[in-house]
Design an enzyme around this catalytic site. Structure first.
Site, short mmCIF file in Angstrom:
data_model
loop_
_atom_site.label_atom_id
_atom_site.label_comp_id
_atom_site.label_asym_id
_atom_site.label_seq_id
_atom_site.Cartn_x
_atom_site.Cartn_y
_atom_site.Cartn_z
CB SER A 49 68.84 10.33 24.76
OG SER A 49 67.51 10.35 25.20
CG ASP A 201 67.39 13.64 22.37
OD1 ASP A 201 68.39 13.18 21.77
OD2 ASP A 201 66.66 12.95 23.09
#
Length: 371
Positions: A49, A201
């Site tokens: 991320s 993610d």
């Protein structure tokens, strides 16, 4: 060269970078200070991320101009994030600015988006899959540089939506899409399709992934820059804070599993059950943001004001300075993170009142940008 101008032994290390939205600017500060110090050679970096964004900026800048080039590119990247953030409908209210509160949870824009994300799929609310960070990544990062970086290996983690398994992208696989997949929160954005496979993610599978280091490099020291706390005191009460804590627990679960694996192998090596030459006796180190972020709300993760990013950068620099002063000599010799303590209850000693982070917080009760 070290910041003090003295000749010092250079040591090799792998660096693992957690994700956490704009809180990733703390990691920028850590990297900036480590590069400025100049005594550590980063052999490999694994990021998820916001950690993935820091990782590619680091590699791109290093190809452009070594350590100083990396520092410059990291600063350019976060400045670009702040410029894009100026057009966001989610901004602090005048009241929050007056009181020096970095939270955006009182913003009408935040309330609207937060409510919509709980009841409307991003496939309906955002059918074109727009993400302002994609523009920043495409404009600021030269992925040809990232893919050809010989100074360090780069690993980017994303979660395969169909299997729930982590996928680690490296070397020639890294692109805008892999970084955006690593940062794709499913409540807000459509899954990122790579070669026909949807990804979310990377924090769900590894925040960040440590296992790529064990075969890819000979370096046994791993420095984790951790911006999501393993432990928080008390139970959250607001819907936003509850969701944030759920995400933290989920995102840290994979990391704790890797801690268990490392601790188990270390125990077997110590008692002679496994040969050290065939198995890595990993030395874990950590720079965490627990003290620095103690007063920050979950909503501040989407605050992209430049003053806030500078504030986080300075906290990161101070945390890295404290770590270098206390633990640099241990690199290559012994671990400074007690994995057994982490697995028992997640507790660890707090920074001393004399640490740079504590002094910074004591003198910046009202952070820069407060009216």
């Amino acid at each position: 060269m070290p910041a003090n101008g003295e000749t010092a032994q250079r040591k090799k290390i792998n660096i693992a970078l957690q994700g956490g939205g704009s809180h990733g600017a703390f990691t920028w500060g850590v990297l900036d200070r480590l590069l400025e110090d100049g005594r550590l050679d980063i052999v490999a970096v694994s990021g998820t991320s916001a950690g993935a964004m820091n990782a590619v900026a680091l590699a791109d800048g290093f190809v452009r101009g070594g350590m100083e080039g990396a520092r410059a590119k990291l600063a350019e990247f976060w400045r670009a994030v702040a410029r894009k953030g100026r057009f966001s409908p989610v901004q602090r209210t005048p009241w929050d600015m007056l009181w020096g509160n970095w939270s955006v949870e009182n913003s009408p824009g935040y309330i609207w988006f937060d409510t919509m994300s709980r009841v409307v799929s991003p496939y309906l609310a955002n059918p074109l899959g727009l993400n302002p960070l994609r523009d920043v990544i495409e404009d600021e990062i030269d992925f040809d540089n990232v893919r050809c970086c010989e100074a360090m290996q780069v690993f980017i983690s994303a979660t395969n939506v169909e299997t729930g398994q982590i996928r680690v992208f490296s070397d020639g696989e890294i692109s805008t899409d892999t970084v955006m997949a690593s940062a794709c929160l499913p409540q807000l954005f459509r899954a990122v399709d790579i070669d026909g496979v949807p990804y979310w993610d990377g924090g769900y599978g590894g925040n960040p992934a440590l296992f790529p280091f064990f075969k890819a490099t000979q370096t046994e020291d791993v420095l984790l820059v951790q911006i999501n706390p393993v432990q928080r005191e008390g139970a959250p009460t607001s819907a936003g804070e509850i969701q944030n804590r759920m995400d933290e627990i989920a995102f840290n679960a994979a990391l704790l599993r890797e801690f268990r694996a490392i601790a188990f192998v270390k125990e077997l090596i110590a008692v002679g059950r496994l040969p050290h030459g065939e198995y890595r006796d990993i030395r874990m180190h950590r720079i965490d943001a627990d003290e620095a972020f103690k007063g920050l709300s979950a909503s501040s993760k989407i605050n992209a004001e430049w003053a806030f990013l500078e504030y986080l950068r300075d906290l990161g620099r101070d945390a890295a300075s404290d770590w270098l002063e206390a633990h640099f000599d241990a690199v290559g010799e012994r671990p400074t993170l007690d994995l057994s303590g982490q697995l028992e209850d997640g507790m660890k000693p707090r920074p001393s009142p004399g640490s740079r982070v504590s002094r910074f917080l004591a003198t910046r009760r009202r952070p820069p940008g407060a009216a």
